[in-house]
Design a protein around this motif. Structure first.
Motif, PDB file in Angstrom:
ATOM      1  N   GLU A 152     -35.622 -77.964  17.543  1.00 54.64           N
ATOM      2  CA  GLU A 152     -35.035 -76.400  17.627  1.00 54.64           C
ATOM      3  C   GLU A 152     -36.324 -75.659  17.482  1.00 54.64           C
ATOM      4  O   GLU A 152     -36.934 -76.408  15.924  1.00 54.64           O
ATOM      5  CB  GLU A 152     -33.830 -75.180  17.005  1.00 54.64           C
ATOM      6  CG  GLU A 152     -32.618 -75.851  17.502  1.00 54.64           C
ATOM      7  CD  GLU A 152     -32.647 -75.332  18.758  1.00 54.64           C
ATOM      8  OE1 GLU A 152     -33.600 -74.557  19.443  1.00 54.64           O
ATOM      9  OE2 GLU A 152     -31.962 -75.294  19.502  1.00 54.64           O
ATOM     10  N   THR A 165     -38.363 -65.907  24.402  1.00 51.90           N
ATOM     11  CA  THR A 165     -37.833 -67.719  23.741  1.00 51.90           C
ATOM     12  C   THR A 165     -37.056 -66.981  22.327  1.00 51.90           C
ATOM     13  O   THR A 165     -38.706 -66.450  21.462  1.00 51.90           O
ATOM     14  CB  THR A 165     -39.317 -67.822  23.672  1.00 51.90           C
ATOM     15  OG1 THR A 165     -39.920 -67.790  25.111  1.00 51.90           O
ATOM     16  CG2 THR A 165     -39.184 -69.490  23.006  1.00 51.90           C
ATOM     17  N   GLY A 195     -26.807 -67.417  24.392  1.00 47.89           N
ATOM     18  CA  GLY A 195     -26.685 -68.867  23.220  1.00 47.89           C
ATOM     19  C   GLY A 195     -27.410 -69.763  24.092  1.00 47.89           C
ATOM     20  O   GLY A 195     -27.873 -70.707  24.028  1.00 47.89           O
ATOM     21  N   GLN A 196     -26.499 -69.955  25.910  1.00 51.09           N
ATOM     22  CA  GLN A 196     -27.062 -70.534  26.452  1.00 51.09           C
ATOM     23  C   GLN A 196     -28.509 -71.148  26.827  1.00 51.09           C
ATOM     24  O   GLN A 196     -29.645 -70.011  26.811  1.00 51.09           O
ATOM     25  CB  GLN A 196     -26.413 -70.055  27.454  1.00 51.09           C
ATOM     26  CG  GLN A 196     -26.285 -72.115  28.604  1.00 51.09           C
ATOM     27  CD  GLN A 196     -25.753 -72.355  30.198  1.00 51.09           C
ATOM     28  OE1 GLN A 196     -25.582 -70.638  30.542  1.00 51.09           O
ATOM     29  NE2 GLN A 196     -25.531 -72.602  30.782  1.00 51.09           N
ATOM     30  N   GLU A 197     -28.994 -72.717  26.920  1.00 51.88           N
ATOM     31  CA  GLU A 197     -30.674 -72.652  26.503  1.00 51.88           C
ATOM     32  C   GLU A 197     -30.487 -72.471  28.781  1.00 51.88           C
ATOM     33  O   GLU A 197     -30.150 -72.906  29.347  1.00 51.88           O
ATOM     34  CB  GLU A 197     -31.040 -74.302  26.730  1.00 51.88           C
ATOM     35  CG  GLU A 197     -33.036 -73.993  26.203  1.00 51.88           C
ATOM     36  CD  GLU A 197     -32.779 -75.448  25.414  1.00 51.88           C
ATOM     37  OE1 GLU A 197     -32.610 -76.632  26.151  1.00 51.88           O
ATOM     38  OE2 GLU A 197     -33.459 -75.129  24.831  1.00 51.88           O
ATOM     39  N   ARG A 204     -35.760 -71.112  27.209  1.00 47.94           N
ATOM     40  CA  ARG A 204     -35.461 -69.921  26.044  1.00 47.94           C
ATOM     41  C   ARG A 204     -33.840 -70.086  25.609  1.00 47.94           C
ATOM     42  O   ARG A 204     -32.896 -71.223  27.200  1.00 47.94           O
ATOM     43  CB  ARG A 204     -35.763 -68.626  26.298  1.00 47.94           C
ATOM     44  CG  ARG A 204     -35.122 -68.486  27.877  1.00 47.94           C
ATOM     45  CD  ARG A 204     -35.804 -66.803  28.353  1.00 47.94           C
ATOM     46  NE  ARG A 204     -35.831 -66.296  29.055  1.00 47.94           N
ATOM     47  CZ  ARG A 204     -34.526 -66.099  29.828  1.00 47.94           C
ATOM     48  NH1 ARG A 204     -33.490 -65.440  28.550  1.00 47.94           N
ATOM     49  NH2 ARG A 204     -33.642 -65.304  31.153  1.00 47.94           N
ATOM     50  N   ARG A 205     -33.077 -69.332  25.089  1.00 46.23           N
ATOM     51  CA  ARG A 205     -31.704 -69.183  24.643  1.00 46.23           C
ATOM     52  C   ARG A 205     -31.342 -67.181  25.666  1.00 46.23           C
ATOM     53  O   ARG A 205     -32.660 -66.825  25.406  1.00 46.23           O
ATOM     54  CB  ARG A 205     -31.116 -69.403  23.365  1.00 46.23           C
ATOM     55  CG  ARG A 205     -31.806 -70.352  22.803  1.00 46.23           C
ATOM     56  CD  ARG A 205     -30.558 -70.593  22.051  1.00 46.23           C
ATOM     57  NE  ARG A 205     -30.906 -71.848  21.277  1.00 46.23           N
ATOM     58  CZ  ARG A 205     -30.082 -73.481  22.246  1.00 46.23           C
ATOM     59  NH1 ARG A 205     -30.048 -73.362  23.318  1.00 46.23           N
ATOM     60  NH2 ARG A 205     -30.688 -75.184  21.800  1.00 46.23           N
ATOM     61  N   ASP A 206     -30.350 -67.669  26.651  1.00 50.77           N
ATOM     62  CA  ASP A 206     -30.209 -66.012  27.209  1.00 50.77           C
ATOM     63  C   ASP A 206     -29.399 -65.512  25.597  1.00 50.77           C
ATOM     64  O   ASP A 206     -28.638 -66.223  25.110  1.00 50.77           O
ATOM     65  CB  ASP A 206     -29.312 -66.474  28.486  1.00 50.77           C
ATOM     66  CG  ASP A 206     -27.997 -66.899  28.421  1.00 50.77           C
ATOM     67  OD1 ASP A 206     -27.159 -67.021  27.458  1.00 50.77           O
ATOM     68  OD2 ASP A 206     -27.336 -67.360  29.681  1.00 50.77           O
ATOM     69  N   GLU A 207     -28.308 -64.283  26.448  1.00 47.73           N
ATOM     70  CA  GLU A 207     -27.853 -63.357  25.559  1.00 47.73           C
ATOM     71  C   GLU A 207     -26.681 -64.376  25.161  1.00 47.73           C
ATOM     72  O   GLU A 207     -25.900 -64.080  23.803  1.00 47.73           O
ATOM     73  CB  GLU A 207     -27.202 -62.461  26.118  1.00 47.73           C
ATOM     74  CG  GLU A 207     -28.744 -61.508  26.565  1.00 47.73           C
ATOM     75  CD  GLU A 207     -28.134 -59.951  27.497  1.00 47.73           C
ATOM     76  OE1 GLU A 207     -26.662 -59.920  27.127  1.00 47.73           O
ATOM     77  OE2 GLU A 207     -28.973 -58.569  27.863  1.00 47.73           O
TER      78      GLU A 207
END
Length: 214
Positions: free
Chosen positions: A31, A13, A146-148, A141-144
């Motif tokens: 955020e 997260t 930056g997508q939620e 959470r955001r992936d590598e």
């Protein structure tokens, strides 16, 4: 301040500190991070957020924690009071559900796979402290890139007071559970209560799942 967001960093997260506040669209919502309280309250109002459950951390300062949702149950926040007119957005979550059972028995959606650590924890604490599930949600959470995306399952529970501390009328826990059913208690709370009439009204709405790519 040690909030739930710190405990959950190991689960991927991302804590985006001091992010800007803006209008109530999915890309511009609050955020995580500690921010000016007035700005956070304004953003919550603009997003149509309301409080479903609240409690306090059993520390000398007794900071209040709230768990919010929008009307659709597609976005909510765990927010903790800070100092100097600051509110800390600890966690963003989606797929929000509350326990509709009149007797507050454990709802079926709260179980996470037969024989898992999560289910064993629920059974054990229910037997020892009368633990009941109030709220469940999926952590965002955001992936590598930056997508939620959806992450761990988060649960807010309430049981009888522990330790003989008359300050607290009830005790609770915020936990997260990974896909393999391993559970991690991340935050202990006291005076955990449903916030009415918000809670019961929300319980009667049709379940809506958030529109995320995955």
């Amino acid at each position: 301040m040690a909030t739930l967001s710190n405990a959950m960093k190991s689960f991927g997260t991302a804590a985006v500190m001091g992010a800007a506040l803006a209008c109530a669209t999915p890309a511009m919502a609050l955020e995580t991070g500690c921010q000016d309280a007035t700005a956070v309250r304004t953003a919550l109002r603009d997003e149509g957020q309301f409080v479903l459950v609240n409690g306090v951390r059993p520390t000398p300062e007794h900071p209040r924690n709230i768990f919010t949702s929008n009307a659709e149950g597609s976005l909510g926040y765990n927010i903790e009071e800070g100092t100097n007119n600051v509110l800390c957005v600890a966690v963003r979550y989606t797929d929000i559900r509350v326990n509709q059972n009149v007797d507050l028995a454990i709802p079926t959606w709260a179980f996470r796979g037969q024989g898992t650590a999560h289910n064993r924890w629920l059974a054990d604490t229910s037997a020892r402290t009368g633990e009941t599930v109030l709220l469940g949600a999926t952590v965002l959470r955001r992936d590598e890139g930056g997508q939620e995306v959806r992450g761990a399952f988060m649960m807010v529970t309430r049981g009888r007071g522990r330790g003989g501390d008359s300050t607290f009328t009830s005790a609770g826990a915020v936990t997260v559970t990974l896909n393999d059913g391993e559970i991690r208690p991340t935050l202990v709370l006291g005076n955990v209560e449903k916030v009415q009439p918000n809670y019961d009204r929300f319980a009667q709405r049709p379940t809506v799942v958030a529109a995320l790519s995955r």
